[in-house]
Motif scaffolding. Structure first.
Motif, mmCIF file in Angstrom:
data_model
loop_
_atom_site.group_PDB
_atom_site.id
_atom_site.type_symbol
_atom_site.label_atom_id
_atom_site.label_comp_id
_atom_site.label_asym_id
_atom_site.label_seq_id
_atom_site.Cartn_x
_atom_site.Cartn_y
_atom_site.Cartn_z
ATOM 1 N N TYR A 1 -22.916 -52.275 -7.245
ATOM 2 C CA TYR A 1 -22.496 -52.758 -8.562
ATOM 3 C C TYR A 1 -22.465 -54.281 -8.570
ATOM 4 C CZ TYR A 1 -21.340 -47.896 -9.227
ATOM 5 O OH TYR A 1 -21.425 -46.533 -9.313
ATOM 6 N N VAL A 2 -22.827 -54.851 -9.715
ATOM 7 C CA VAL A 2 -22.900 -56.299 -9.869
ATOM 8 C C VAL A 2 -22.205 -56.689 -11.165
ATOM 9 C CG1 VAL A 2 -24.393 -58.322 -10.026
ATOM 10 C CG2 VAL A 2 -25.133 -56.337 -8.687
ATOM 11 N N SER A 3 -21.351 -57.696 -11.092
ATOM 12 C CA SER A 3 -20.780 -58.314 -12.289
ATOM 13 C C SER A 3 -21.204 -59.773 -12.322
ATOM 14 C CB SER A 3 -19.253 -58.224 -12.274
ATOM 15 O OG SER A 3 -18.692 -59.111 -13.240
ATOM 16 N N SER A 4 -21.836 -60.181 -13.401
ATOM 17 C CA SER A 4 -22.186 -61.593 -13.559
ATOM 18 C C SER A 4 -21.089 -62.364 -14.266
ATOM 19 C CB SER A 4 -23.497 -61.718 -14.354
ATOM 20 O OG SER A 4 -23.345 -61.190 -15.672
ATOM 21 N N GLY A 5 -20.071 -61.637 -14.772
ATOM 22 C CA GLY A 5 -19.019 -62.266 -15.557
ATOM 23 C C GLY A 5 -17.685 -62.373 -14.871
ATOM 24 N N GLY A 6 -17.652 -62.178 -13.533
ATOM 25 C CA GLY A 6 -16.438 -62.466 -12.778
ATOM 26 C C GLY A 6 -15.389 -61.373 -12.745
ATOM 27 N N HIS A 7 -15.730 -60.149 -13.160
ATOM 28 C CA HIS A 7 -14.731 -59.070 -13.106
ATOM 29 C C HIS A 7 -15.412 -57.756 -12.778
ATOM 30 C CE1 HIS A 7 -10.961 -56.944 -14.145
ATOM 31 N NE2 HIS A 7 -11.782 -56.003 -14.572
ATOM 32 N N LEU B 1 -21.986 -45.263 -18.639
ATOM 33 C CA LEU B 1 -21.261 -44.706 -19.780
ATOM 34 C C LEU B 1 -21.536 -45.477 -21.053
ATOM 35 C CD1 LEU B 1 -17.716 -43.818 -18.376
ATOM 36 C CD2 LEU B 1 -19.587 -42.268 -18.947
ATOM 37 N N GLY B 2 -21.785 -46.783 -20.918
ATOM 38 C CA GLY B 2 -22.069 -47.585 -22.101
ATOM 39 C C GLY B 2 -21.575 -49.009 -21.955
ATOM 40 N N CYS B 3 -21.720 -49.769 -23.029
ATOM 41 C CA CYS B 3 -21.334 -51.181 -23.051
ATOM 42 C C CYS B 3 -20.546 -51.487 -24.315
ATOM 43 C CB CYS B 3 -22.583 -52.073 -23.024
ATOM 44 S SG CYS B 3 -23.531 -52.008 -21.491
ATOM 45 N N THR B 4 -19.681 -52.496 -24.225
ATOM 46 C CA THR B 4 -18.970 -52.973 -25.409
ATOM 47 C C THR B 4 -19.837 -53.983 -26.154
ATOM 48 O OG1 THR B 4 -17.928 -54.825 -24.234
ATOM 49 C CG2 THR B 4 -16.767 -52.706 -24.217
ATOM 50 N N GLU B 5 -19.412 -54.345 -27.340
ATOM 51 C CA GLU B 5 -20.086 -55.400 -28.087
ATOM 52 C C GLU B 5 -19.899 -56.743 -27.378
ATOM 53 O OE1 GLU B 5 -21.960 -55.157 -30.789
ATOM 54 O OE2 GLU B 5 -21.720 -52.973 -30.825
ATOM 55 N N VAL B 6 -20.843 -57.631 -27.561
ATOM 56 C CA VAL B 6 -20.750 -58.977 -27.003
ATOM 57 C C VAL B 6 -19.707 -59.768 -27.783
ATOM 58 C CG1 VAL B 6 -22.001 -61.119 -26.539
ATOM 59 C CG2 VAL B 6 -23.164 -58.912 -26.267
ATOM 60 N N VAL C 1 -18.778 -55.792 -21.662
ATOM 61 C CA VAL C 1 -18.333 -54.920 -20.572
ATOM 62 C C VAL C 1 -19.317 -53.772 -20.411
ATOM 63 C CG1 VAL C 1 -16.460 -53.482 -19.678
ATOM 64 C CG2 VAL C 1 -15.933 -55.493 -21.081
ATOM 65 N N GLN C 2 -19.701 -53.519 -19.172
ATOM 66 C CA GLN C 2 -20.585 -52.407 -18.825
ATOM 67 C C GLN C 2 -19.788 -51.432 -17.968
ATOM 68 O OE1 GLN C 2 -23.886 -53.562 -16.342
ATOM 69 N NE2 GLN C 2 -25.212 -51.943 -17.139
ATOM 70 N N VAL C 3 -19.858 -50.129 -18.286
ATOM 71 C CA VAL C 3 -19.037 -49.129 -17.607
ATOM 72 C C VAL C 3 -19.927 -48.049 -16.993
ATOM 73 C CG1 VAL C 3 -17.161 -47.458 -17.847
ATOM 74 C CG2 VAL C 3 -17.148 -49.543 -19.227
ATOM 75 N N PHE C 4 -19.611 -47.682 -15.739
ATOM 76 C CA PHE C 4 -20.362 -46.654 -15.023
ATOM 77 C C PHE C 4 -19.424 -45.526 -14.601
ATOM 78 C CE2 PHE C 4 -22.477 -50.690 -14.295
ATOM 79 C CZ PHE C 4 -23.823 -50.387 -14.500
ATOM 80 N N SER C 5 -19.872 -44.294 -14.761
ATOM 81 C CA SER C 5 -19.134 -43.132 -14.283
ATOM 82 C C SER C 5 -19.479 -42.854 -12.828
ATOM 83 C CB SER C 5 -19.478 -41.905 -15.133
ATOM 84 O OG SER C 5 -18.942 -40.732 -14.553
ATOM 85 N N LEU C 6 -18.503 -42.363 -12.064
ATOM 86 C CA LEU C 6 -18.753 -41.950 -10.681
ATOM 87 C C LEU C 6 -18.890 -40.438 -10.568
ATOM 88 C CD1 LEU C 6 -16.284 -44.378 -8.927
ATOM 89 C CD2 LEU C 6 -18.779 -44.472 -8.860
ATOM 90 N N VAL C 7 -18.872 -39.745 -11.691
ATOM 91 C CA VAL C 7 -18.973 -38.284 -11.678
ATOM 92 C C VAL C 7 -20.410 -37.845 -11.454
ATOM 93 C CG1 VAL C 7 -18.687 -36.190 -13.066
ATOM 94 C CG2 VAL C 7 -16.933 -37.981 -13.117
ATOM 95 N N PRO D 1 -24.326 -47.620 -26.733
ATOM 96 C CA PRO D 1 -25.474 -47.704 -25.832
ATOM 97 C C PRO D 1 -25.737 -49.128 -25.392
ATOM 98 C CG PRO D 1 -25.977 -46.343 -27.733
ATOM 99 C CD PRO D 1 -24.680 -47.027 -28.032
ATOM 100 N N CYS D 2 -26.004 -49.323 -24.121
ATOM 101 C CA CYS D 2 -26.324 -50.649 -23.620
ATOM 102 C C CYS D 2 -27.755 -51.028 -24.038
ATOM 103 C CB CYS D 2 -26.220 -50.704 -22.091
ATOM 104 S SG CYS D 2 -24.549 -50.414 -21.472
ATOM 105 N N GLY D 3 -27.931 -52.272 -24.425
ATOM 106 C CA GLY D 3 -29.266 -52.748 -24.792
ATOM 107 C C GLY D 3 -29.549 -52.688 -26.264
ATOM 108 N N ASP D 4 -28.652 -52.085 -27.070
ATOM 109 C CA ASP D 4 -28.862 -52.065 -28.516
ATOM 110 C C ASP D 4 -28.399 -53.367 -29.142
ATOM 111 O OD1 ASP D 4 -29.805 -49.570 -28.176
ATOM 112 O OD2 ASP D 4 -28.249 -48.538 -29.350
#
Length: 227
Positions: free
Chosen positions: A147-153, A197-202, A185-191, A224-227
């Motif tokens: 996993y990579v965060s470019s925004g420090g969290h 799982l998706g992304c929040t608005e910028v 914010v980008q979110v990933f499931s571990l299931v 959806p991420c990328g929209d």
């Protein structure tokens, strides 16, 4: 502004996978290197490069203990307790991540999850690399997705409320190699093996990210991420 295409984020993650895999393979083939998992030797005999390992941080996860061990050249993750003793290579340390007493976060429910994270030097400060261990049916294994965060969290939070922690990564939306205040914010499931799982608005500033600085988005915040 639109979020970066998911393909761009995927390419970045694949690059990290390639780097981490190469470093892990190179270390595993060195003479005397311990296996990626297996029976743990006594701590005094466990080597992290040229010196004995030292414990940086340790957390209790239900009936098990998870510890981060480091040396001048390499790091390890040690699990012990009801699941039995195991040692994993600390791949983010091999990739240059700084391991501190704040590098380990664990969550325990039906599925135990531990995230190891550390900041790395990059063109833009604040890039964080992470790897995850998951305990299912009493046994620990490594999640295959780095996993990579470019925004420090980079942290754990059960966003979809399924009793399994998700990986929450804050990302910049900036031109390559540049810093700017825009974040999402980008979110990933571990299931399901690291499914997105998706992304929040910028948003236009980090403090506008849901829950900043703890960052606890709700599932309803995701699209959806990328929209």
């Amino acid at each position: 502004m639109t979020r970066p295409p998911a393909a761009v984020l995927l390419v970045a993650c694949l690059a990290v996978v390639t780097t981490v895999a190469g470093l892990a393979f190179a270390w595993s083939t060195r003479p005397g290197a311990p296996a990626a998992t297996g029976v743990e030797p006594p701590l005094g005999e466990l080597r992290c490069g040229a010196e004995a390992c030292r414990t940086v941080v340790e957390q209790q996860v239900g009936p098990d203990s998870v510890a981060l061990l480091v040396g001048p050249e390499v790091g390890r993750i040690r699990t012990s307790g009801a699941s039995g003793p195991n040692v994993f290579e600390l791949t983010v340390a091999a990739s240059g991540a700084e391991i501190t007493d704040r590098s380990l976060q664990c969550a325990d429910a039906g599925v135990g999850v531990c995230l190891v994270r550390g900041e790395v030097e990059s063109e833009v400060p604040g890039e964080v690399l992470g790897e995850v261990l998951v305990r299912r049916s009493g046994a620990w294994s490594r999640a295959q997705v780095p996993y990579v965060s470019s925004g420090g969290h980079l942290a754990l939070h059960d966003v979809d409320r399924d009793a399994v922690a998700d990986v929450v990564a804050v990302q910049r939306e900036c031109p390559a190699g540049e810093d700017c205040p825009r974040r999402f914010v980008q979110v990933f499931s571990l299931v399901d093996g690291g499914e997105e799982l998706g992304c929040t608005e910028v948003v236009d500033a980090p403090e506008l990210v849901p829950g900043w600085p703890a960052v606890v988005p709700d599932a309803a915040d995701l699209g959806p991420c990328g929209d």
